[in-house]
Design an enzyme around this catalytic site. Structure first.
Site, PDB file in Angstrom:
ATOM      1  N   ASP A   1     -17.007 -13.957 -14.586  1.00  0.00           N
ATOM      2  CA  ASP A   1     -15.974 -15.200 -13.512  1.00  0.00           C
ATOM      3  C   ASP A   1     -15.570 -16.219 -14.901  1.00  0.00           C
ATOM      4  OD1 ASP A   1     -15.739 -16.395 -11.746  1.00  0.00           O
ATOM      5  OD2 ASP A   1     -17.542 -17.208 -10.877  1.00  0.00           O
TER       6      ASP A   1
ATOM      7  N   ASP B   1     -16.394 -20.394 -10.031  1.00  0.00           N
ATOM      8  CA  ASP B   1     -15.335 -20.391  -8.904  1.00  0.00           C
ATOM      9  C   ASP B   1     -15.553 -18.648  -7.728  1.00  0.00           C
ATOM     10  OD1 ASP B   1     -13.331 -18.718  -9.706  1.00  0.00           O
ATOM     11  OD2 ASP B   1     -11.992 -20.152  -8.725  1.00  0.00           O
TER      12      ASP B   1
ATOM     13  N   SER C   1       0.581  -0.887   0.303  1.00  0.00           N
ATOM     14  CA  SER C   1       0.136  -0.232   0.341  1.00  0.00           C
ATOM     15  C   SER C   1       0.852   0.897   0.110  1.00  0.00           C
ATOM     16  CB  SER C   1      -1.312  -0.095   1.242  1.00  0.00           C
ATOM     17  OG  SER C   1      -2.139   0.941   1.086  1.00  0.00           O
TER      18      SER C   1
ATOM     19  N   ASP D   1      -8.678  -5.623  -4.486  1.00  0.00           N
ATOM     20  CA  ASP D   1      -8.209  -4.964  -4.307  1.00  0.00           C
ATOM     21  C   ASP D   1      -9.522  -3.200  -3.735  1.00  0.00           C
ATOM     22  OD1 ASP D   1      -7.362  -2.173  -2.590  1.00  0.00           O
ATOM     23  OD2 ASP D   1      -4.939  -3.173  -3.130  1.00  0.00           O
TER      24      ASP D   1
ATOM     25  N   ILE E   1     -14.042 -16.381  -8.594  1.00  0.00           N
ATOM     26  CA  ILE E   1     -12.563 -15.420  -8.232  1.00  0.00           C
ATOM     27  C   ILE E   1     -12.595 -14.964  -9.554  1.00  0.00           C
ATOM     28  CG2 ILE E   1     -10.191 -15.505  -7.996  1.00  0.00           C
ATOM     29  CD1 ILE E   1     -11.333 -16.052  -5.605  1.00  0.00           C
TER      30      ILE E   1
ATOM     31  N   HIS F   1      -7.244  -5.764  -0.057  1.00  0.00           N
ATOM     32  CA  HIS F   1      -5.148  -4.692  -0.174  1.00  0.00           C
ATOM     33  C   HIS F   1      -5.129  -5.291   0.551  1.00  0.00           C
ATOM     34  CE1 HIS F   1      -3.894  -1.310  -0.334  1.00  0.00           C
ATOM     35  NE2 HIS F   1      -4.194  -1.112   1.278  1.00  0.00           N
TER      36      HIS F   1
ATOM     37  N   ASP G   1     -11.881 -16.184 -17.198  1.00  0.00           N
ATOM     38  CA  ASP G   1     -10.871 -17.406 -17.067  1.00  0.00           C
ATOM     39  C   ASP G   1     -11.282 -19.339 -17.101  1.00  0.00           C
ATOM     40  OD1 ASP G   1     -12.134 -18.325 -14.706  1.00  0.00           O
ATOM     41  OD2 ASP G   1     -10.985 -16.447 -13.316  1.00  0.00           O
TER      42      ASP G   1
END
Ligand SMILES: *[C@@H]1O[C@H](CO)[C@@H](O)[C@H](O)[C@H]1NC(C)=O
Ligand SMILES: *[C@@H]1O[C@H](CO)[C@@H](O)[C@H](O)[C@H]1NC(C)=O
Ligand SMILES: *[C@@H]1O[C@H](CO)[C@@H](O)[C@H](O)[C@H]1NC(C)=O
Ligand SMILES: *[C@@H]1O[C@H](CO)[C@@H](O)[C@H](O)[C@H]1NC(C)=O
Length: 541
Positions: A273, A280, A204, A415, A282, A455, A276
């Site tokens: 989703d 899942d 950060s 993030d 992610i 983050h 990719d």
């Protein structure tokens, strides 16, 4: 994370109990290890008077036994709990170093009994001045002589910038650099020899400090691990402030209530989703997600789990880059995926405190500045004023390249505070400025996008990469970004991927749920068939 151990104490017990059992007599003279431990403690007690540091006042030196929960009564209340678990035996030294007639840093050096010869500096966060004790605890447990400083002021706020550009200079670059120069001197005096290699670990604002060092103080480090860097700092501060101008307060028609953000998140996953190759929860590459919230518009008669046309517009703005009125880019959009957390940080109908403090105390020197009025002129002014060149946007890293310094840059793709889309922008900027392709940059600068990481820590995916004490699954360099850096610097073996770990229910004691090998930019992860929880079922393309 490794549990605390008291190796010296344990060994001492074993050595003493042996003659006791065998001969039935107590050995009165100390063992070699005991002597060494005593020696470390007395050396620690005496170090204060041996240090000759310009402009410095040494406050204390203190032996801290591994396994101690150290009391830190002076820790500013906004920084967190006033104590820190310390895993390994250290000598703790606290001092003040003046940086000008009206500014200075409070810093600490933590020197481990079991020193590897390596030096390390930690960084800071936000607009704050909180010593990174937890990072010092983590890295001393790995044998680094570690330093941390308060970035020139105390607490998480920026009030100390007011009427004092020297405090701003400390925050922009001087605290970190001073801490490194002084810390190396302390380490040398204490151990009686120079450190072997020098490292940096921060995220950060700490990530920005890492790049500031790479840009302007190339001599300081051999290896820099910089996470989620707050580079383009003035512009980031502007971007962080626009959300309040989009949402307004919770009473405004433009405001999107917190309970609708999980609905929006689900809609984002529905649209993106599978990009990719596997759904899942992610997003392996949110930059490919061109989210359109229009489908959530309330149908006639529908009153829950939907958005008004005005709210749809707010959501569209949130996921758009910010430009000034004359069309120059201030900052890229928020990446989709982080919205549930971000709804409590940025979309909560309140001004963002760091933006407010940065503008009030560092940019305008006007405590009455109203964050609701933030506009294009403000953004241009802040970027132009750029106090102490805090922007940290220099694209020429040839000095560190020449010196042989290595940089690992990582950014969580969930993030909620610093858009992960700013990191590729900086990488491309370096690439273009230096005229080096990613393949050529690989020799000293590698950037990894960490899917499912929030983050700096946490998140829905395989976020534990050894970036901090609570994010360690293994000390193996393939799974630990700091150890990967040590291996790169000292053995010349550079990481191709960084394996992240997802624990069951995100709880380490429950064991590993799955791992994923996060790709080196510009590659991205795609599903390649097979059990999605297996690393080999994914491929960097
Ligand atoms: C000291 O650190 C090394 C690794 O650098 C480790 O192998 C060893 O076990 C440590 N010894 C003690 C006494 O903690
Ligand atoms: C910050 O806190 C330290 C104690 O941790 C104190 O000694 C120092 O005076 C404080 N500095 C400022 C600028 O308030
Ligand atoms: C603690 O931090 C807050 C916020 O940055 C600051 O206003 C305050 O002065 C600090 N307190 C001390 C005792 O330094
Ligand atoms: C910051 O924003 C200004 C516009 O206010 C723009 O001109 C400048 O290029 C931006 N800098 C970076 C590093 O994005």
């Amino acid at each position: 994370m490794r549990t605390s151990s008291h190796p010296i104490a344990n060994m001492k017990l074993q050595l003493l109990s042996l003659p006791l059992l065998t001969f039935g007599v107590v050995v009165a003279y100390p063992s070699a290890l005991e002597e060494r431990a005593d020696n470390f403690q007395s050396k620690c007690a005496a170090i204060g008077s041996k240090l000759k540091i310009k402009d410095a006042t040494v406050y204390f030196s203190q032996f801290v036994e591994g396994g101690t929960n150290l009391d830190i009564p002076d820790y500013n209340v906004t920084c967190g709990a006033p104590n820190q678990f310390v895993p390994s035996d250290i000598c703790r030294i606290g001092l003040f170093v003046a940086t000008s007639k009206r500014s200075g840093i409070n810093m600490e050096a933590w020197l481990p009994a079991n020193w590897t010869g390596r030096f390390l500096s930690t960084g800071n966060g936000g607009v704050g001045g909180c010593i990174g004790y937890d990072d010092m605890a983590y890295t001393t447990s790995l044998g680094f002589a570690s330093v941390g400083a308060n970035n020139g002021h105390n607490g998480t706020g920026g009030g100390a910038f007011y009427n004092n550009p020297d405090v701003v200079a400390d925050f922009a670059y001087r605290s970190l650099h001073t801490g490194v120069v002084v810390g190396k001197q302390i380490s040398k005096t204490f151990y009686g020899k120079d450190h072997s290699k020098s490292y940096y670990l921060g995220c950060s604002t700490g990530g920005r400090q890492g790049f500031k060092e790479a840009q302007d103080f190339p001599e300081d480090f051999d290896g820099i691990v910089a996470g989620a860097p707050a580079v383009a700092f003035n512009n980031l501060s502007s971007w962080s402030g626009v959300f309040y101008t989009y949402t307004g307060p919770p009473t405004a028609a433009t405001y999107v209530p917190t309970n609708l953000w999980p609905v929006i998140h689900a809609d984002i996953l529905k649209q993106c989703d599978s990009i990719d190759g596997y759904a899942d929860g992610i997003l392996e590459d949110p930059s490919l997600c061109k989210y359109d919230p229009t489908g959530l518009t309330c149908k006639s008669g529908q009153s829950s789990n939907c958005l008004t046309a005005t709210q749809v517009n707010t959501v569209k703005k949130i996921f758009s880059p910010v430009y000034t009125d004359d069309g120059s880019l201030v900052y890229p959009r928020m990446q989709p995926g982080s919205e549930i957390v971000a709804s409590f940080v940025y979309y909560n109908g309140q001004p963002f405190p760091y933006t407010e403090d940065w503008y009030r105390y560092a940019i305008y020197n006007d405590p009455t500045w109203d964050p609701a009025t933030l506009d294009s002129d403000d953004m241009e002014y802040a970027a132009r004023k750029n106090p102490s060149n805090i922007e940290t946007w220099k694209g020429d890293l040839s000095a560190v390249k020449k010196r042989g310094t290595k940089i690992i840059h990582y950014h969580g793709l969930m993030d909620a505070i610093i858009s992960s889309e700013n990191s590729p922008r900086y990488y491309e900027h370096v690439s273009k400025t230096m005229g080096l392709s990613p393949q050529q940059l690989d020799s000293f600068y590698r950037f990894f996008r960490i899917s499912g990481m929030g983050h700096c820590a946490g998140g829905d995916g395989a976020h534990a990469i050894g970036q901090s004490r609570s994010e360690v699954n293994s000390l193996d360099p393939s799974q630990n970004v700091l150890q990967a850096m040590v291996q790169w610097v000292e053995k010349g073996v550079a990481p191709e991927t960084i394996v992240g770990t997802r624990w069951v229910d995100d709880t380490q004691s429950l064991g590993v749920d799955y791992q994923r090998a996060h790709c080196k930019y510009p590659k991205r992860n795609v599903y390649n068939g097979g059990d999605p929880k297996k690393i080999g079922s994914w491929k960097c393309v």
